[in-house]
Enzyme design. Structure first.
Site, PDB file in Angstrom:
ATOM      1  CE1 TYR A   1       6.071   3.910   4.019  1.00 29.84           C
ATOM      2  CE2 TYR A   1       7.018   4.988   2.104  1.00 29.84           C
ATOM      3  CZ  TYR A   1       7.120   4.072   3.142  1.00 29.84           C
ATOM      4  OH  TYR A   1       8.278   3.340   3.292  1.00 29.84           O
TER       5      TYR A   1
ATOM      6  CG  PHE B   1       9.240  -0.626   0.774  1.00 30.84           C
ATOM      7  CD1 PHE B   1       8.817  -0.861   2.075  1.00 30.84           C
ATOM      8  CD2 PHE B   1       9.067  -1.631  -0.167  1.00 30.84           C
ATOM      9  CE1 PHE B   1       8.233  -2.064   2.436  1.00 30.84           C
ATOM     10  CE2 PHE B   1       8.492  -2.842   0.185  1.00 30.84           C
ATOM     11  CZ  PHE B   1       8.070  -3.067   1.494  1.00 30.84           C
TER      12      PHE B   1
ATOM     13  CG  ASP C   1      -2.165   0.662   1.175  1.00 31.08           C
ATOM     14  OD1 ASP C   1      -2.762   0.623   0.090  1.00 31.08           O
ATOM     15  OD2 ASP C   1      -2.615   1.238   2.178  1.00 31.08           O
TER      16      ASP C   1
ATOM     17  CG  HIS D   1       6.766  -5.901   5.770  1.00 26.03           C
ATOM     18  ND1 HIS D   1       7.014  -4.646   6.309  1.00 26.03           N
ATOM     19  CD2 HIS D   1       6.157  -5.679   4.581  1.00 26.03           C
ATOM     20  CE1 HIS D   1       6.581  -3.728   5.479  1.00 26.03           C
ATOM     21  NE2 HIS D   1       6.049  -4.307   4.418  1.00 26.03           N
TER      22      HIS D   1
END
Length: 220
Positions: free
Chosen positions: A67, A78, A65, A187
């Site tokens: 930010y 990221f 998803d 993760h």
């Protein structure tokens, strides 16, 4: 409808762009942008594809998803814009990169230098409402990004897929047993990074696979 996306991706994804499901998705996303802040800016939704034409993709890093904070998302998973503080996951990514390669990582928090070397930084969901993580999940983006992964999986030229966390690993499960190289670990978020992300060495492992295929490594 006309979709503004890099030409090679547009050509290969046109069958999905022509579906009723994509039409419903675009109607939903347009309504969301009209009703309040949505990230990334509309012109950057397809930026991961725009920076990595299909034939240049060597590595895929799969996120979930964008930010959801103001000024953070820029269309690459990221990564954040230069003026934004490093989010915890990216702090941990850079920490593992330094440990893995034995040198300080580049300070490019946008990760654009990776993308321009053929690292497709792809989120599963390409938009999000401000302050509401996963608010655009289940609206159709996942089908589009699934198709993008399938396009790459059908390439004769192998690709390294880096799958961090259970979500990415489920999405990329069909890649197991193919000619491609799949790297899996927990993760990099603070909740799971100490459960096996640190020490997983994804960057050196990706480069080893590339060099094994006779390709140049990524300058991480």
């Amino acid at each position: 409808m006309d979709v503004r996306i890099e030409a090679s991706w547009k050509d290969r994804l046109t069958p999905y762009f022509s579906t009723d499901a994509f039409l419903q998705l675009t109607e939903f996303v347009r309504k969301e942008y009209r009703s309040g802040p949505v990230f990334p800016p509309a012109g950057l939704i397809f930026r991961a594809f725009d920076l990595c034409p299909i034939d240049q993709v060597r590595v895929v890093i799969l996120g979930q998803d964008p930010y959801h904070g103001a000024g953070q998302a820029n269309g690459l998973c990221f990564s954040v814009n230069p003026s934004v503080d490093l989010p915890p996951s990216l702090v941990n990514i850079f920490q593992e990169l330094e440990s893995d390669l034995g040198r300080p990582p580049h300070t490019d928090r946008t990760l654009e230098s990776w993308a321009r070397q053929g690292v497709l930084l792809l989120n599963s969901t390409l938009t999000v409402r401000s302050g509401a993580p996963t608010s655009h999940a289940g609206k159709g983006w996942e089908e589009l990004t699934d198709e993008a992964l399938k396009v790459l999986s059908r390439r004769d030229d192998p690709v390294v897929f880096i799958l961090w966390g259970a979500y990415a690993q489920r999405k990329g499960s069909f890649l197991e047993g193919t000619k491609h190289h799949v790297i899996k670990s927990p993760h990099p978020s603070p909740l799971s990074s100490y459960r096996g992300f640190f020490g997983s060495r994804p960057f050196s492992r990706a480069n080893a696979a590339l060099e094994g295929w006779g390709k140049p490594p990524i300058d991480w």
